[in-house]
Design a protein around this motif. Structure first.
Motif, PDB file in Angstrom:
ATOM      1  N   ILE A   1       0.824  -1.208   0.000  1.00 35.67           N
ATOM      2  CA  ILE A   1       0.000   0.000   0.000  1.00 35.67           C
ATOM      3  C   ILE A   1       0.861   1.262   0.000  1.00 35.67           C
ATOM      4  O   ILE A   1       0.385   2.351  -0.367  1.00 35.67           O
ATOM      5  CB  ILE A   1      -0.944   0.000   1.229  1.00 35.67           C
ATOM      6  N   LEU A   2       2.125   1.132   0.365  1.00 39.46           N
ATOM      7  CA  LEU A   2       3.004   2.301   0.451  1.00 39.46           C
ATOM      8  C   LEU A   2       3.221   2.883  -0.945  1.00 39.46           C
ATOM      9  O   LEU A   2       3.740   2.230  -1.834  1.00 39.46           O
ATOM     10  CB  LEU A   2       4.338   1.899   1.070  1.00 39.46           C
ATOM     11  N   GLY A   3       2.796   4.129  -1.131  1.00 36.86           N
ATOM     12  CA  GLY A   3       2.923   4.764  -2.431  1.00 36.86           C
ATOM     13  C   GLY A   3       1.779   4.462  -3.375  1.00 36.86           C
ATOM     14  O   GLY A   3       1.855   4.760  -4.565  1.00 36.86           O
ATOM     15  N   GLU A   4       0.682   3.904  -2.864  1.00 36.57           N
ATOM     16  CA  GLU A   4      -0.487   3.573  -3.681  1.00 36.57           C
ATOM     17  C   GLU A   4      -1.650   4.473  -3.286  1.00 36.57           C
ATOM     18  O   GLU A   4      -2.028   4.533  -2.112  1.00 36.57           O
ATOM     19  CB  GLU A   4      -0.867   2.099  -3.486  1.00 36.57           C
ATOM     20  N   TYR A   5      -2.216   5.199  -4.245  1.00 39.41           N
ATOM     21  CA  TYR A   5      -3.276   6.167  -3.932  1.00 39.41           C
ATOM     22  C   TYR A   5      -4.680   5.639  -4.167  1.00 39.41           C
ATOM     23  O   TYR A   5      -5.656   6.155  -3.610  1.00 39.41           O
ATOM     24  CB  TYR A   5      -3.089   7.433  -4.779  1.00 39.41           C
ATOM     25  N   ARG A   6      -4.828   4.603  -4.988  1.00 39.54           N
ATOM     26  CA  ARG A   6      -6.162   4.212  -5.464  1.00 39.54           C
ATOM     27  C   ARG A   6      -7.120   3.712  -4.386  1.00 39.54           C
ATOM     28  O   ARG A   6      -8.298   4.095  -4.404  1.00 39.54           O
ATOM     29  CB  ARG A   6      -6.028   3.196  -6.600  1.00 39.54           C
ATOM     30  N   PRO A   7      -6.696   2.887  -3.436  1.00 44.39           N
ATOM     31  CA  PRO A   7      -7.646   2.466  -2.399  1.00 44.39           C
ATOM     32  C   PRO A   7      -8.232   3.642  -1.619  1.00 44.39           C
ATOM     33  O   PRO A   7      -9.436   3.694  -1.355  1.00 44.39           O
ATOM     34  CB  PRO A   7      -6.813   1.554  -1.494  1.00 44.39           C
ATOM     35  N   THR A   8      -7.377   4.602  -1.253  1.00 43.14           N
ATOM     36  CA  THR A   8      -7.861   5.773  -0.521  1.00 43.14           C
ATOM     37  C   THR A   8      -8.785   6.612  -1.393  1.00 43.14           C
ATOM     38  O   THR A   8      -9.806   7.125  -0.929  1.00 43.14           O
ATOM     39  CB  THR A   8      -6.674   6.627  -0.043  1.00 43.14           C
ATOM     40  N   LEU A   9      -8.445   6.744  -2.667  1.00 48.00           N
ATOM     41  CA  LEU A   9      -9.280   7.523  -3.581  1.00 48.00           C
ATOM     42  C   LEU A   9     -10.660   6.890  -3.727  1.00 48.00           C
ATOM     43  O   LEU A   9     -11.675   7.604  -3.767  1.00 48.00           O
ATOM     44  CB  LEU A   9      -8.605   7.626  -4.949  1.00 48.00           C
ATOM     45  N   GLU A  10     -10.721   5.576  -3.793  1.00 49.72           N
ATOM     46  CA  GLU A  10     -12.020   4.906  -3.931  1.00 49.72           C
ATOM     47  C   GLU A  10     -12.854   5.075  -2.665  1.00 49.72           C
ATOM     48  O   GLU A  10     -14.080   5.238  -2.740  1.00 49.72           O
ATOM     49  CB  GLU A  10     -11.817   3.423  -4.249  1.00 49.72           C
ATOM     50  N   ARG A  11     -12.207   5.042  -1.503  1.00 43.80           N
ATOM     51  CA  ARG A  11     -12.949   5.285  -0.257  1.00 43.80           C
ATOM     52  C   ARG A  11     -13.456   6.724  -0.221  1.00 43.80           C
ATOM     53  O   ARG A  11     -14.573   6.995   0.235  1.00 43.80           O
ATOM     54  CB  ARG A  11     -12.061   4.991   0.955  1.00 43.80           C
ATOM     55  N   LEU A  12     -12.645   7.635  -0.706  1.00 43.71           N
ATOM     56  CA  LEU A  12     -13.055   9.038  -0.780  1.00 43.71           C
ATOM     57  C   LEU A  12     -14.273   9.193  -1.686  1.00 43.71           C
ATOM     58  O   LEU A  12     -15.258   9.849  -1.319  1.00 43.71           O
ATOM     59  CB  LEU A  12     -11.893   9.882  -1.319  1.00 43.71           C
ATOM     60  N   SER A  13     -14.237   8.581  -2.848  1.00 41.86           N
ATOM     61  CA  SER A  13     -15.351   8.669  -3.784  1.00 41.86           C
ATOM     62  C   SER A  13     -16.623   8.054  -3.196  1.00 41.86           C
ATOM     63  O   SER A  13     -17.705   8.614  -3.333  1.00 41.86           O
ATOM     64  CB  SER A  13     -14.997   7.957  -5.096  1.00 41.86           C
ATOM     65  N   ALA A  14     -16.463   6.916  -2.531  1.00 38.53           N
ATOM     66  CA  ALA A  14     -17.625   6.253  -1.927  1.00 38.53           C
ATOM     67  C   ALA A  14     -18.250   7.134  -0.852  1.00 38.53           C
ATOM     68  O   ALA A  14     -19.481   7.213  -0.727  1.00 38.53           O
ATOM     69  CB  ALA A  14     -17.210   4.905  -1.338  1.00 38.53           C
ATOM     70  N   GLY A  15     -17.409   7.807  -0.072  1.00 34.97           N
ATOM     71  CA  GLY A  15     -17.925   8.695   0.964  1.00 34.97           C
ATOM     72  C   GLY A  15     -18.716   9.854   0.377  1.00 34.97           C
ATOM     73  O   GLY A  15     -19.780  10.221   0.890  1.00 34.97           O
ATOM     74  N   TYR A  16     -18.213  10.429  -0.702  1.00 39.44           N
ATOM     75  CA  TYR A  16     -18.931  11.538  -1.329  1.00 39.44           C
ATOM     76  C   TYR A  16     -20.181  11.058  -2.064  1.00 39.44           C
ATOM     77  O   TYR A  16     -21.161  11.797  -2.169  1.00 39.44           O
ATOM     78  CB  TYR A  16     -18.006  12.305  -2.274  1.00 39.44           C
ATOM     79  N   GLU A  17     -20.171   9.848  -2.570  1.00 40.07           N
ATOM     80  CA  GLU A  17     -21.386   9.278  -3.173  1.00 40.07           C
ATOM     81  C   GLU A  17     -22.504   9.225  -2.142  1.00 40.07           C
ATOM     82  O   GLU A  17     -23.652   9.589  -2.406  1.00 40.07           O
ATOM     83  CB  GLU A  17     -21.105   7.877  -3.713  1.00 40.07           C
ATOM     84  N   THR A  18     -22.155   8.751  -0.944  1.00 34.81           N
ATOM     85  CA  THR A  18     -23.140   8.678   0.143  1.00 34.81           C
ATOM     86  C   THR A  18     -23.630  10.088   0.522  1.00 34.81           C
ATOM     87  O   THR A  18     -24.836  10.302   0.700  1.00 34.81           O
ATOM     88  CB  THR A  18     -22.518   8.010   1.376  1.00 34.81           C
ATOM     89  N   LEU A  19     -22.696  11.023   0.631  1.00 33.30           N
ATOM     90  CA  LEU A  19     -23.061  12.389   0.979  1.00 33.30           C
ATOM     91  C   LEU A  19     -23.972  13.008  -0.058  1.00 33.30           C
ATOM     92  O   LEU A  19     -24.999  13.611   0.281  1.00 33.30           O
ATOM     93  CB  LEU A  19     -21.782  13.230   1.129  1.00 33.30           C
ATOM     94  N   LEU A  20     -23.650  12.830  -1.327  1.00 34.20           N
ATOM     95  CA  LEU A  20     -24.430  13.468  -2.390  1.00 34.20           C
ATOM     96  C   LEU A  20     -25.801  12.817  -2.548  1.00 34.20           C
ATOM     97  O   LEU A  20     -26.781  13.484  -2.868  1.00 34.20           O
ATOM     98  CB  LEU A  20     -23.659  13.381  -3.715  1.00 34.20           C
ATOM     99  N   SER A  21     -25.871  11.521  -2.329  1.00 37.08           N
ATOM    100  CA  SER A  21     -27.160  10.836  -2.458  1.00 37.08           C
ATOM    101  C   SER A  21     -28.116  11.220  -1.331  1.00 37.08           C
ATOM    102  O   SER A  21     -29.339  11.126  -1.464  1.00 37.08           O
ATOM    103  CB  SER A  21     -26.963   9.313  -2.460  1.00 37.08           C
ATOM    104  N   ALA A  22     -27.547  11.708  -0.202  1.00 32.61           N
ATOM    105  CA  ALA A  22     -28.371  12.110   0.921  1.00 32.61           C
ATOM    106  C   ALA A  22     -28.897  13.529   0.771  1.00 32.61           C
ATOM    107  O   ALA A  22     -29.797  13.954   1.505  1.00 32.61           O
ATOM    108  CB  ALA A  22     -27.588  11.985   2.227  1.00 32.61           C
ATOM    109  N   CYS A  23     -28.336  14.258  -0.174  1.00 31.74           N
ATOM    110  CA  CYS A  23     -28.751  15.659  -0.355  1.00 31.74           C
ATOM    111  C   CYS A  23     -30.087  15.756  -1.115  1.00 31.74           C
ATOM    112  O   CYS A  23     -30.363  14.938  -1.966  1.00 31.74           O
ATOM    113  CB  CYS A  23     -27.676  16.426  -1.131  1.00 31.74           C
TER     114      CYS A  23
END
Length: 202
Positions: A180-202
């Motif tokens: 995971i050291l030097g890998e951005y994609r897992p964190t980016l996908e968690r970030l996107s999933a979090g904003y998906e939840t936020l936006l769907s609640a709006c």
């Protein structure tokens, strides 16, 4: 003499244009992809020798720089109607590739200067996100968090390579570092999933 090449034939051979172009080399490198890009693989793809490629580029790092510049230039202009999640993924991939091929750009960030192209690029991404129904504030938050994720991963990738080069186990074998050291994609996908939840609640 019978073995001599005639003058017209000699002039034709000397005047024959090069079979490759730098643009064709960069095109083929983009098709291969940054992660798999090696000079030998590129030479095979172009049906030529590695030595021939060095007549056009200084080496793999120079080629990576040209490829990432090409990808970044494409990203500046292309709104294909993709989802906001894919906009962020594409932005992250291009940005990370730039840092990976040109680590000095990470250091340049600490200067705080933003060139005109960078500002225009950021505004384009924000406009694309807003056109998908986001508010300016949410679009800015996603963009900033994605950048922080990518920059952090790029820094740790540089550190990973430095540690890997210096570190050995007692038996002399290279130290195994977390994948995971030097890998951005897992964190980016968690970030996107979090904003998906936020936006769907709006």
């Amino acid at each position: 003499m019978a073995g001599d090449i005639s003058e017209p034939t000699r002039r034709k051979a000397l005047g024959r244009p090069r079979r490759l172009t730098l643009e064709a080399i960069v095109d083929a490198a983009c098709d291969i992809g940054i992660a798999q890009l090696e000079m030998s693989l590129l030479a095979d793809r172009l049906n030529t020798g590695v030595a021939t490629l060095y007549g056009y580029v200084r080496g793999r790092e120079h080629l990576l720089e040209l490829v990432t510049q090409r990808l970044a230039g494409q990203a500046l202009l292309q709104d294909r109607g993709q989802s906001w999640q894919d906009i962020i993924r594409e932005h992250a991939a291009v940005t990370f590739a730039l840092f990976q091929s040109m680590p000095h750009l990470i250091t340049n960030l600490t200067g705080g200067d933003s060139d005109r192209q960078s500002v225009q690029y950021a505004q384009l991404i924000l406009n694309m996100l807003e056109s998908r129904g986001m508010s300016k504030a949410v679009a800015a938050d996603i963009y900033i968090e994605a950048n922080q994720t990518v920059i952090g991963a790029a820094i740790f990738l540089v550190r990973r390579e430095a540690v890997k080069a210096r570190s050995e186990k007692p038996n002399g074998q290279p130290m195994t570092l977390p994948r995971i050291l030097g890998e951005y994609r897992p964190t980016l996908e968690r970030l996107s999933a979090g904003y998906e939840t936020l936006l769907s609640a709006c």
